[in-house]
Design a protein around this motif. Structure first.
Motif, PDB file in Angstrom:
ATOM      1  N   SER A  69       0.204  -0.918  12.240  1.00  0.00           N
ATOM      2  CA  SER A  69       1.377  -0.516  13.023  1.00  0.00           C
ATOM      3  C   SER A  69       2.665  -0.968  12.349  1.00  0.00           C
ATOM      4  O   SER A  69       3.666  -0.236  12.317  1.00  0.00           O
ATOM      5  CB  SER A  69       1.281  -1.113  14.433  1.00  0.00           C
ATOM      6  N   ALA A  70       2.644  -2.192  11.801  1.00  0.00           N
ATOM      7  CA  ALA A  70       3.830  -2.695  11.112  1.00  0.00           C
ATOM      8  C   ALA A  70       4.170  -1.821   9.911  1.00  0.00           C
ATOM      9  O   ALA A  70       5.340  -1.492   9.667  1.00  0.00           O
ATOM     10  CB  ALA A  70       3.602  -4.140  10.669  1.00  0.00           C
ATOM     11  N   MET A  71       3.145  -1.440   9.160  1.00  0.00           N
ATOM     12  CA  MET A  71       3.378  -0.579   7.997  1.00  0.00           C
ATOM     13  C   MET A  71       3.954   0.768   8.435  1.00  0.00           C
ATOM     14  O   MET A  71       4.867   1.315   7.788  1.00  0.00           O
ATOM     15  CB  MET A  71       2.067  -0.366   7.238  1.00  0.00           C
ATOM     16  N   LEU A  72       3.451   1.301   9.524  1.00  0.00           N
ATOM     17  CA  LEU A  72       3.929   2.592  10.017  1.00  0.00           C
ATOM     18  C   LEU A  72       5.382   2.478  10.462  1.00  0.00           C
ATOM     19  O   LEU A  72       6.206   3.353  10.152  1.00  0.00           O
ATOM     20  CB  LEU A  72       3.048   3.055  11.172  1.00  0.00           C
ATOM     21  N   LEU A  73       5.711   1.400  11.145  1.00  0.00           N
ATOM     22  CA  LEU A  73       7.088   1.193  11.609  1.00  0.00           C
ATOM     23  C   LEU A  73       8.048   0.997  10.436  1.00  0.00           C
ATOM     24  O   LEU A  73       9.242   1.316  10.534  1.00  0.00           O
ATOM     25  CB  LEU A  73       7.146  -0.013  12.547  1.00  0.00           C
ATOM     26  N   LEU A  74       7.532   0.464   9.335  1.00  0.00           N
ATOM     27  CA  LEU A  74       8.369   0.261   8.147  1.00  0.00           C
ATOM     28  C   LEU A  74       8.496   1.534   7.312  1.00  0.00           C
ATOM     29  O   LEU A  74       9.154   1.527   6.257  1.00  0.00           O
ATOM     30  CB  LEU A  74       7.788  -0.865   7.285  1.00  0.00           C
ATOM     31  N   GLY A  75       7.877   2.603   7.771  1.00  0.00           N
ATOM     32  CA  GLY A  75       8.019   3.882   7.100  1.00  0.00           C
ATOM     33  C   GLY A  75       7.027   4.158   6.006  1.00  0.00           C
ATOM     34  O   GLY A  75       7.258   5.006   5.133  1.00  0.00           O
ATOM     35  N   SER A  76       5.889   3.474   6.028  1.00  0.00           N
ATOM     36  CA  SER A  76       4.906   3.643   4.951  1.00  0.00           C
ATOM     37  C   SER A  76       4.211   4.998   4.991  1.00  0.00           C
ATOM     38  O   SER A  76       3.709   5.468   3.984  1.00  0.00           O
ATOM     39  CB  SER A  76       3.850   2.543   5.042  1.00  0.00           C
ATOM     40  N   GLY A  77       4.118   5.594   6.156  1.00  0.00           N
ATOM     41  CA  GLY A  77       3.339   6.809   6.325  1.00  0.00           C
ATOM     42  C   GLY A  77       1.935   6.486   6.797  1.00  0.00           C
ATOM     43  O   GLY A  77       1.448   5.358   6.623  1.00  0.00           O
ATOM     44  N   PRO A  78       1.242   7.459   7.401  1.00  0.00           N
ATOM     45  CA  PRO A  78      -0.080   7.206   7.984  1.00  0.00           C
ATOM     46  C   PRO A  78      -1.137   6.743   6.991  1.00  0.00           C
ATOM     47  O   PRO A  78      -1.970   5.902   7.313  1.00  0.00           O
ATOM     48  CB  PRO A  78      -0.460   8.559   8.592  1.00  0.00           C
ATOM     49  N   LEU A  79      -1.128   7.285   5.774  1.00  0.00           N
ATOM     50  CA  LEU A  79      -2.182   6.953   4.821  1.00  0.00           C
ATOM     51  C   LEU A  79      -2.109   5.489   4.394  1.00  0.00           C
ATOM     52  O   LEU A  79      -3.128   4.786   4.390  1.00  0.00           O
ATOM     53  CB  LEU A  79      -2.109   7.854   3.589  1.00  0.00           C
ATOM     54  N   LEU A  80      -0.931   5.011   4.042  1.00  0.00           N
ATOM     55  CA  LEU A  80      -0.795   3.616   3.632  1.00  0.00           C
ATOM     56  C   LEU A  80      -1.056   2.676   4.803  1.00  0.00           C
ATOM     57  O   LEU A  80      -1.635   1.595   4.625  1.00  0.00           O
ATOM     58  CB  LEU A  80       0.592   3.364   3.048  1.00  0.00           C
ATOM     59  N   ALA A  81      -0.655   3.086   6.000  1.00  0.00           N
ATOM     60  CA  ALA A  81      -0.945   2.281   7.194  1.00  0.00           C
ATOM     61  C   ALA A  81      -2.452   2.185   7.405  1.00  0.00           C
ATOM     62  O   ALA A  81      -2.974   1.124   7.778  1.00  0.00           O
ATOM     63  CB  ALA A  81      -0.281   2.901   8.418  1.00  0.00           C
ATOM     64  N   ALA A  82      -3.157   3.275   7.150  1.00  0.00           N
ATOM     65  CA  ALA A  82      -4.612   3.279   7.305  1.00  0.00           C
ATOM     66  C   ALA A  82      -5.272   2.373   6.282  1.00  0.00           C
ATOM     67  O   ALA A  82      -6.223   1.645   6.596  1.00  0.00           O
ATOM     68  CB  ALA A  82      -5.142   4.700   7.168  1.00  0.00           C
ATOM     69  N   VAL A  83      -4.782   2.395   5.054  1.00  0.00           N
ATOM     70  CA  VAL A  83      -5.339   1.514   4.021  1.00  0.00           C
ATOM     71  C   VAL A  83      -5.127   0.051   4.417  1.00  0.00           C
ATOM     72  O   VAL A  83      -6.038  -0.781   4.286  1.00  0.00           O
ATOM     73  CB  VAL A  83      -4.683   1.800   2.657  1.00  0.00           C
ATOM     74  N   ALA A  84      -3.935  -0.270   4.913  1.00  0.00           N
ATOM     75  CA  ALA A  84      -3.652  -1.646   5.334  1.00  0.00           C
ATOM     76  C   ALA A  84      -4.568  -2.060   6.474  1.00  0.00           C
ATOM     77  O   ALA A  84      -5.107  -3.175   6.488  1.00  0.00           O
ATOM     78  CB  ALA A  84      -2.186  -1.767   5.754  1.00  0.00           C
ATOM     79  N   SER A  85      -4.755  -1.171   7.439  1.00  0.00           N
ATOM     80  CA  SER A  85      -5.633  -1.479   8.570  1.00  0.00           C
ATOM     81  C   SER A  85      -7.062  -1.720   8.115  1.00  0.00           C
ATOM     82  O   SER A  85      -7.743  -2.630   8.591  1.00  0.00           O
ATOM     83  CB  SER A  85      -5.627  -0.326   9.583  1.00  0.00           C
ATOM     84  N   THR A  86      -7.533  -0.911   7.190  1.00  0.00           N
ATOM     85  CA  THR A  86      -8.904  -1.044   6.701  1.00  0.00           C
ATOM     86  C   THR A  86      -9.088  -2.323   5.899  1.00  0.00           C
ATOM     87  O   THR A  86     -10.179  -2.913   5.896  1.00  0.00           O
ATOM     88  CB  THR A  86      -9.266   0.174   5.828  1.00  0.00           C
ATOM     89  N   ALA A  87      -8.035  -2.763   5.228  1.00  0.00           N
ATOM     90  CA  ALA A  87      -8.140  -3.962   4.399  1.00  0.00           C
ATOM     91  C   ALA A  87      -8.268  -5.239   5.229  1.00  0.00           C
ATOM     92  O   ALA A  87      -8.871  -6.217   4.774  1.00  0.00           O
ATOM     93  CB  ALA A  87      -6.922  -4.074   3.485  1.00  0.00           C
ATOM     94  N   VAL A  88      -7.715  -5.242   6.437  1.00  0.00           N
ATOM     95  CA  VAL A  88      -7.704  -6.473   7.237  1.00  0.00           C
ATOM     96  C   VAL A  88      -9.108  -6.962   7.594  1.00  0.00           C
ATOM     97  O   VAL A  88      -9.426  -8.139   7.382  1.00  0.00           O
ATOM     98  CB  VAL A  88      -6.844  -6.289   8.506  1.00  0.00           C
ATOM     99  N   PRO A  89      -9.995  -6.119   8.154  1.00  0.00           N
ATOM    100  CA  PRO A  89     -11.349  -6.614   8.448  1.00  0.00           C
ATOM    101  C   PRO A  89     -12.078  -7.114   7.209  1.00  0.00           C
ATOM    102  O   PRO A  89     -12.808  -8.110   7.269  1.00  0.00           O
ATOM    103  CB  PRO A  89     -12.050  -5.391   9.054  1.00  0.00           C
ATOM    104  N   ALA A  90     -11.879  -6.424   6.079  1.00  0.00           N
ATOM    105  CA  ALA A  90     -12.518  -6.870   4.844  1.00  0.00           C
ATOM    106  C   ALA A  90     -12.000  -8.253   4.444  1.00  0.00           C
ATOM    107  O   ALA A  90     -12.770  -9.114   4.012  1.00  0.00           O
ATOM    108  CB  ALA A  90     -12.262  -5.867   3.725  1.00  0.00           C
ATOM    109  N   ALA A  91     -10.691  -8.464   4.589  1.00  0.00           N
ATOM    110  CA  ALA A  91     -10.109  -9.751   4.221  1.00  0.00           C
ATOM    111  C   ALA A  91     -10.557 -10.856   5.168  1.00  0.00           C
ATOM    112  O   ALA A  91     -10.854 -11.981   4.744  1.00  0.00           O
ATOM    113  CB  ALA A  91      -8.585  -9.652   4.204  1.00  0.00           C
TER     114      ALA A  91
END
Length: 281
Positions: A69-91
């Motif tokens: 959500s933070a990435m989306l609010l910062l204007g990253s676009g849906p794809l980059l926001a999705a990548v960030a979201s997917t990375a969190v559980p892995a991390a």
């Protein structure tokens, strides 16, 4: 788990019923990289811990939703926001569940007898089946979340939380009574068959309610021609548990039971199914 907790567990301390606090420590200590001091490593703690597993999923899913959500609010676009979201559980799991998915894919894909397949799964390297499976699963998760974030911030965030909860719920159900461990050591031996079916069903009902509430909060569900959010949430839970159960049955038939790797594979499979169904609308 710290060395002191390991020593106590090895010594067999903590027999008897485990408290909710001990269950939460077991769940967060074994299913995340958070530095949680484990005081027990026995069947009772394992049972309580796996009943608390969906709570870990909610926490991980909330963190995933927050970054996306933070990435989306910062204007990253849906794809980059999705990548960030997917990375969190892995991390937050140090890739533990993805590693289990890869190992399980290698073991099942080998077509070897159970003993040899288990040896393949325990090896430190990853084979072609494992690599291909992890790549496809991550692509599916990112694609589904990108579609959801494309609908709106709330759609992506709520799906991330639901996927986190139901994926760990699939692990709870994989520990239900009657499911044997494939090995005599490791996480599988501690938690396999330890969760009463009634308790697992109660936790499943709670997660279904959470998913319905999260879906109902998604205003996209109110648009004409789109399946109501609450219904989509429940369908995502049902699909995730069905996918996890199919994989569990396959592992039981091929390996003779479950291992820590199988739990990781069930978790990632359920998360992917939940995200895909949520994205379908």
């Amino acid at each position: 788990m710290d060395s002191e907790g390991t020593a106590r567990a090895s010594a067999g301390e903590g027999a008897g019923r485990a408290s909710a606090g001990e269950g939460l420590r077991f769940a967060f200590g074994t299913l995340t990289v958070l530095r949680v001091r484990l005081t027990r490593w026995d069947r009772a703690a394992g049972r309580a811990g796996m009943l608390c597993a969906p709570a870990v999923g909610v926490a991980v899913g909330a963190a995933s939703a927050a970054l996306g959500s933070a990435m989306l609010l910062l204007g990253s676009g849906p794809l980059l926001a999705a990548v960030a979201s997917t990375a969190v559980p892995a991390a937050l799991t140090r890739g533990l569940h993805l590693d289990g998915l890869a190992d399980t894919a290698d073991g099942l894909g080998s077509n070897k007898p159970a003993d040899e397949a288990l040896r393949i799964m325990k090896a430190s390297d990853i084979g072609p089946f494992g690599v291909l499976t992890v790549v496809l699963v991550l692509l599916a998760q990112v694609a589904a979340l990108a579609g959801l974030y494309g609908r709106g911030l709330l759609a992506g965030a709520s799906a991330a939380v639901v996927a986190g909860a139901v994926s760990r719920l699939a692990m709870t159900l994989a520990c239900r009574t009657g499911v044997p461990p494939a090995r005599r050591d490791g996480l599988g031996a501690v938690v396999a068959g330890g969760v009463p079916a009634g308790a697992a069903a109660a936790v499943a009902a709670a997660v279904a309610v959470l998913a319905a509430a999260a879906g109902a909060a998604d205003t996209v569900g109110a648009l004409p021609g789109v399946l109501p959010g609450a219904v989509r949430g429940v369908l995502a839970v049902a699909a995730a548990l069905a996918a996890g159960e199919l994989l569990l049955r396959r592992c039981r038939a091929r390996l003779g039971g479950v291992t820590g790797d199988v739990f990781g594979a069930v978790c990632e499979t359920a998360a992917t199914a939940a995200l895909v169904v949520s994205a379908l609308g």
